[in-house]
Design an enzyme around this catalytic site. Structure first.
Site, PDB file in Angstrom:
ATOM      1  CE1 TYR A   1      -2.146   3.239   2.702  1.00 21.67           C
ATOM      2  CE2 TYR A   1      -3.538   2.733   0.647  1.00 21.67           C
ATOM      3  CZ  TYR A   1      -3.215   3.619   1.784  1.00 21.67           C
ATOM      4  OH  TYR A   1      -4.039   4.771   1.786  1.00 21.67           O
TER       5      TYR A   1
ATOM      6  CG  ASP B 180       6.011   3.600   0.412  1.00 20.22           C
ATOM      7  OD1 ASP B 180       4.847   3.663   0.160  1.00 20.22           O
ATOM      8  OD2 ASP B 180       6.221   4.397   1.490  1.00 20.22           O
TER       9      ASP B 180
ATOM     10  CE  LYS C 280       2.664   5.077   8.054  1.00 20.09           C
ATOM     11  NZ  LYS C 280       1.312   5.120   8.561  1.00 20.09           N
TER      12      LYS C 280
HETATM   13  P1  KE4 Z   1      -0.446   8.635   4.596  1.00 18.97           P
HETATM   14  O1  KE4 Z   1      -1.052   9.171   3.354  1.00 18.97           O
HETATM   15  O2  KE4 Z   1      -1.673   7.655   5.256  1.00 18.97           O
HETATM   16  O3  KE4 Z   1       0.266   9.241   5.544  1.00 18.97           O
HETATM   17  O4  KE4 Z   1       0.594   7.550   3.907  1.00 18.97           O
HETATM   18  C1  KE4 Z   1       0.228   6.336   3.074  1.00 18.97           C
HETATM   19  C2  KE4 Z   1       1.106   5.208   3.134  1.00 18.97           C
HETATM   20  C3  KE4 Z   1       2.283   5.184   2.265  1.00 18.97           C
HETATM   21  N1  KE4 Z   1       3.138   4.000   2.236  1.00 18.97           N
HETATM   22  C4  KE4 Z   1       2.950   3.251   3.223  1.00 18.97           C
HETATM   23  C5  KE4 Z   1       4.036   2.051   3.210  1.00 18.97           C
HETATM   24  C6  KE4 Z   1       1.943   3.294   4.238  1.00 18.97           C
HETATM   25  O5  KE4 Z   1       2.091   2.409   5.226  1.00 18.97           O
HETATM   26  C7  KE4 Z   1       0.949   4.270   4.295  1.00 18.97           C
HETATM   27  C8  KE4 Z   1      -0.050   4.670   5.166  1.00 18.97           C
HETATM   28  N2  KE4 Z   1      -0.141   3.360   6.208  1.00 18.97           N
HETATM   29  C9  KE4 Z   1      -1.324   3.155   6.689  1.00 18.97           C
HETATM   30  C10 KE4 Z   1      -1.268   2.164   7.800  1.00 18.97           C
HETATM   31  N3  KE4 Z   1      -1.243   0.823   6.965  1.00 18.97           N
HETATM   32  C11 KE4 Z   1      -1.887   4.322   7.563  1.00 18.97           C
HETATM   33  C12 KE4 Z   1      -3.093   4.193   8.333  1.00 18.97           C
HETATM   34  C13 KE4 Z   1      -4.367   4.754   7.683  1.00 18.97           C
HETATM   35  O6  KE4 Z   1      -4.568   4.571   6.548  1.00 18.97           O
HETATM   36  O7  KE4 Z   1      -5.270   5.374   8.362  1.00 18.97           O
END
Ligand code: KE4
Length: 424
Positions: free
Chosen positions: A142, A237, A265
């Site tokens: 993801y 990523d 994060k």
């Molecule tokens: P954000 O746009 O949520 O800050 O990041 C997206 C993203 C990009 N790349 C990786 C590897 C990620 O894990 C994420 C977002 N992670 C999720 C948890 N699996 C965020 C939690 C959520 O969607 O509320």
């Protein structure tokens, strides 16, 4: 009705699904989500005053625990100078220099406001730099919710990506090709079928969005070689792994140099921050220096920079912080695995450093397909039991467990006792 139920009923009237991000709705575990009021150290408290040991840590940012004193002090100082100016500030320079110092592959970096924005921008930079349109991602990985990356997991191998969400036109995913995690042949096949057309390969160097899935020996090296041979940009990523597995992330931990890296994060210390960066020749394509447009009102926000810089400095300057955190993770996950094994619970426990995940399956989980063999009903029972014991883990089988430097031996012992109670 408890306060969380009341709040959830109100929330659902005015917020889609009552939450600002789907996983928070506790949908896959069929419960009312806990509304969290406070965090301190390794603990959070919900709106009924229940205390939990927190193994989500805001999905990764809180590697030092909640309200780390250094981070809070720098935020306090920053807010009294004003919250946002939409102008260049010294803290943005400090942050960029710090990232370039910490992560050798980063020669130039741009701050954004989320991991999604970081990935979307890195993909655009790779496309702009190579002049190519196609991208390769991996089923089960993801990378945020930008259109091109919302392809049906597992779809698209050798064919055009099929949108994995309503509202994403086929035109947005037609250039997104899906490969199989840990399967270099699936990537080779895509390069052979699309010679000179693939702009980049984007990968989570440790999969953490299908549960935790580790790269097999040679997988990341193989991606590096294939991208170099085919003139494609290798994007790590590291939104989750960045500054977590090691100070210089998974690329340092595994010794592989990507061309671009995305962050999120931890880099924000709990504030909304993302970043993308890497080779200067690629990043020089980004506006206003180059023709790849990308912008953001709150990018490099001074308060967010203060939080992120403070967190990164603690991680950089505290002796043995990663050695201690990763060893704590090794001990904890080994004991967790032992409890489940001795209780003859079919499971696959994957972990690296402070990241880990239990799959309730008797298969080895090495990719999206094997992750899907997990018994999610069993996971729901596990989740509900742990929550009842005051242990707050991700409300989904396909997420990760995050340890922080704030988790004490007592926290971990209590957690392991709760697992023993579950398997009894
Ligand atoms: P954000 O746009 O949520 O800050 O990041 C997206 C993203 C990009 N790349 C990786 C590897 C990620 O894990 C994420 C977002 N992670 C999720 C948890 N699996 C965020 C939690 C959520 O969607 O509320």
């Amino acid at each position: 009705m408890g306060r969380s139920e009341e709040l959830f009923e109100r929330a659902k009237q005015v917020i889609p699904g009552g939450v600002n991000s789907p996983v928070r709705a506790f949908g896959s575990v069929g419960m009312t989500p806990r509304f969290i009021e406070k965090g301190f150290g390794s603990y959070i408290w919900d709106s009924e005053g229940n205390k939990y040991i927190d193994f989500i840590g805001s999905w990764g940012p809180m590697i030092l625990g909640h309200q780390n004193p250094d981070v809070m002090e720098e935020v306090r100082k920053a807010i009294f100078d004003g919250l946002s100016f939409g102008a260049a500030t010294e803290r943005e320079v400090d942050m960029a220099e710090l990232i370039c110092e910490i992560v050798p592959s980063i020669e130039m970096v741009r701050m954004v406001n989320s991991g999604t924005e970081a990935v979307m921008s890195a993909i655009r930079a790779a496309r702009g730099f190579t002049g190519r349109d196609k991208i390769v991602k991996f089923a089960g990985c993801y990378h945020g919710h930008s259109d091109a990356l919302l392809v049906q997991a597992g779809s698209g191998l050798m064919t055009q990506g099929i949108p994995g969400s309503a509202g994403v036109p086929e035109g947005c995913t037609k250039d997104t090709l899906s490969a199989v995690y840990n399967d270099l042949d699936s990537v080779k096949a895509l390069f052979e079928a699309n010679p000179g057309e693939i702009a980049c390969v984007i990968v989570e160097p440790v999969g953490a969005n299908m549960g935790v899935v580790l790269p097999k020996e040679g997988f990341l090296e193989g991606l590096r070689k294939l991208c170099t041979e085919n003139g494609a940009v290798l994007i790590f990523d590291e939104v989750i792994t960045g500054f977590r597995l090691a100070l210089d992330g998974a690329q340092g931990f595994y010794g592989i140099t990507p061309d671009l890296t995305t962050f999120g994060k931890i880099i924000g210390g709990g504030m909304p921050v993302g970043a993308y960066g890497g080779r200067k020749d690629i990043m020089s394509c980004v506006a206003p220096l180059g023709p790849v447009y990308q912008a953001g009102t709150l990018s490099g926000n001074p308060v967010a920079m203060a939080a992120g810089i403070a967190q990164l400095k603690v991680l950089k300057d505290t002796p043995d912080i990663y050695k201690n955190l990763n060893e704590k993770g090794d001990r904890f996950f080994a004991e967790l695995d032992k409890i489940l094994t001795e209780a003859e619970v079919p499971h696959c426990l994957n972990h690296v450093g402070s990241l880990g995940c239990i799959f309730f399956t008797d298969k080895e989980v090495v990719d999206y397909e094997s992750a899907q063999t997990s018994d999610t009903a069993r996971f729901t029972e596990y989740f509900r039991h742990m929550l009842g014991q005051g242990i707050y883990i991700a409300p989904s089988q396909f997420e990760a467990m995050f340890l922080s430097t704030a988790h004490t031996e007592e926290d971990l012992a209590k957690t392991l006792d709760a697992v023993r109670g579950f398997v009894r």
